[in-house]
Design a protein around this motif. Structure first.
Motif, short mmCIF file in Angstrom:
data_model
loop_
_atom_site.label_atom_id
_atom_site.label_comp_id
_atom_site.label_asym_id
_atom_site.label_seq_id
_atom_site.Cartn_x
_atom_site.Cartn_y
_atom_site.Cartn_z
N PRO A 60 0.84 -1.20 0.00
CA PRO A 60 0.00 0.00 0.00
C PRO A 60 0.88 1.26 0.00
CG PRO A 60 -0.01 -1.02 2.18
CD PRO A 60 0.81 -1.90 1.29
N PHE A 73 9.44 -5.40 -0.90
CA PHE A 73 8.48 -5.12 0.19
C PHE A 73 8.88 -3.82 0.86
CE2 PHE A 73 8.36 -5.86 4.96
CZ PHE A 73 7.00 -5.68 5.13
N TYR A 74 7.93 -2.95 1.14
CA TYR A 74 8.30 -1.76 1.92
C TYR A 74 7.21 -1.37 2.91
CZ TYR A 74 5.81 0.94 -1.75
OH TYR A 74 4.88 1.43 -2.64
N ILE A 75 7.65 -0.75 3.99
CA ILE A 75 6.75 -0.34 5.06
C ILE A 75 7.17 1.01 5.62
CG2 ILE A 75 5.81 -2.52 5.93
CD1 ILE A 75 8.14 -2.61 7.96
N SER A 76 6.21 1.67 6.26
CA SER A 76 6.47 2.94 6.93
C SER A 76 6.14 2.80 8.41
CB SER A 76 5.63 4.05 6.30
OG SER A 76 4.25 3.82 6.58
N GLN A 77 6.25 3.90 9.11
CA GLN A 77 5.97 4.05 10.55
C GLN A 77 7.11 3.46 11.39
OE1 GLN A 77 3.98 5.75 12.38
NE2 GLN A 77 2.32 6.40 11.04
N ASN A 80 6.85 0.41 13.69
CA ASN A 80 6.56 -0.75 12.85
C ASN A 80 7.83 -1.27 12.17
OD1 ASN A 80 4.54 -2.44 11.51
ND2 ASN A 80 4.91 -1.20 9.67
N PHE B 102 2.54 -6.23 8.83
CA PHE B 102 3.31 -4.98 8.96
C PHE B 102 2.70 -3.85 8.15
CE2 PHE B 102 6.38 -7.97 10.72
CZ PHE B 102 6.84 -7.25 11.81
N HIS B 103 2.11 -4.18 7.02
CA HIS B 103 1.39 -3.14 6.27
C HIS B 103 0.19 -2.64 7.07
CE1 HIS B 103 3.11 -4.66 2.20
NE2 HIS B 103 3.74 -3.57 2.58
N ASN B 105 -0.29 -2.78 10.32
CA ASN B 105 0.16 -2.03 11.50
C ASN B 105 0.57 -0.60 11.12
OD1 ASN B 105 0.92 -1.75 14.28
ND2 ASN B 105 3.04 -2.23 13.75
N ALA B 106 1.24 -0.46 9.98
CA ALA B 106 1.61 0.89 9.51
C ALA B 106 0.37 1.74 9.27
CB ALA B 106 2.43 0.79 8.22
#
Lengths: 256, 256
Positions: A60, A73-77, A80, B102-103, B105-106
């Protein structure tokens, strides 16, 4: 040399939220690309956070950085990302049960709330998008509350964590018997708050009430890889970021 | 009847951070003890958050509520509790890979930051421990920034999430093809912000820019168990908590 599998996407030249992630990689001895050091750092970052970015089939879109990319794959926050990396890089207790991970995540969230987010809001209580100089009066009032109430409250809580049975019985660590990612969170939080409010932290240090907190800060700083990193040119300087030093926001000025 | 295995520990009589947890239990149809409704709610809560509480062999002490107790395990921090319950109660995508968690949770962290924490700080920009009446001027200034910049920024991001490939292609949901706990987070966030700032939310609604966001809010509200809960006496009233309605903080007053 192969491209590192991890990439940190963050604003250039500052110790900010991205610093927690750098420290975790450094402690683990894991190669990572710090795209904030590359010439296209800002356009690269904006290609993720721009409203025209709709994510992809696997990810997302994100609102803001820091962003961690691991392969496709990537994530923010920040909390987290730290929870993910803690597990990926072995910076959680050995054989950690699910329950331990939720305890650690709670502690990380609490440290970041009290010593990172609230430290930032002390100089920007109205909005991040307005200059400090345009919210100086409100900042002085908020910082007075922060230094007299919130900061000691969080310090007391951390000391309480370190006196708990769940913290290391034979070492300075916050949870379990070895260093974990939340110890690194604590280190950067204390380091940042001490940069921003040296006289207030000096008073807390000299009170003797938070000895275990300052010992933990010191123990992380002495880890060989962290020590080498802090002395290197990879460690940015403090500046216009989360923790800022303003003479008008020091407690000896505010309490006059 | 057996004691429910889950217990929510929170301040009595309010829609606050505890409400997200209640809604998750209600949607899942899971029995839970809401200790905020019991006569000893406050002493019970303080027995956890008091500085004399040093946790136990299994649990580190917590700083603040909400607290979730599950058997002899307990945790704090709202996004952490929701991540735990989402998995425990099946409110994550079926067969969710670690990456999906993890998505999610972000996204939960981002929603709570923008529409819960910042909604609170709009009326308490200086300190939670000071009455609103003593920080009215600062609150007006912060709310003006919140309504004109931050709130639309977060709404735009949520709309962007809902247009992404990772959101439901055949339904209103934020992530994957069925309702998950982050949809419940979105519902309570929008509901709270609309209570606090009805005219601002009316304007956002009528702009047509955020239709998917409001459709999702509506879809959660129409879930049979949520609908029944919202109509029951178990749903508290808004009041002196996260989302507050102050006539002086409405945009038609602030923008005059």
């Amino acid at each position: 040399m192969a491209q590192p599998e991890y990439e940190l996407i963050y604003w250039p030249k500052l110790i900010g939220r991205g610093e927690f992630i750098r420290l975790v990689f450094e402690e683990a001895g894991t190669a990572y690309t710090d795209s904030s050091r590359q010439p296209d750092a800002i356009p690269h970052l904006i290609s993720f956070t721009s409203t025209s970015n709709k994510g992809d089939a696997r990810n997302p879109p994100v609102l803001a950085c820091p962003i961690l990319k691991h392969g496709d794959f990537y994530i923010s926050q920040l909390p987290n990302i730290l929870l993910y990396l803690g597990q990926q890089l072995g910076l959680v207790p050995d054989g950690a049960a699910t329950h331990a991970l939720f305890h650690m995540n709670a502690i990380a969230l609490t440290l970041l709330e009290g010593l990172c987010d609230e430290a930032h809001d002390s100089h920007h209580p109205i909005a991040s998008s307005i200059y400090y100089e345009e919210q100086k009066d409100e900042a002085a009032r908020r910082t007075r509350e922060y230094l007299s109430k919130r900061l000691p409250q969080f310090m007391t809580y951390i000391q309480r964590l370190l006196e708990a049975e769940t913290s290391a019985q034979h070492g300075p660590w916050l949870y379990g018997e070895k260093l974990t990612y939340i110890d690194i969170v604590l280190f950067q939080c204390i380091d940042g708050v001490e940069y921003a409010f040296p006289s207030a932290v000096k008073r807390l240090r000299e009170s003797g009430l938070y000895n275990a907190v300052f010992e933990l800060h010191q123990a992380v700083m002495q880890r060989p890889r962290i020590k080498e990193y802090l002395a290197s040119e990879r460690r940015n300087k403090y500046g216009e970021c989360i923790w800022r030093f303003y003479p008008d926001l020091q407690e000896e000025v505010l309490m006059k």
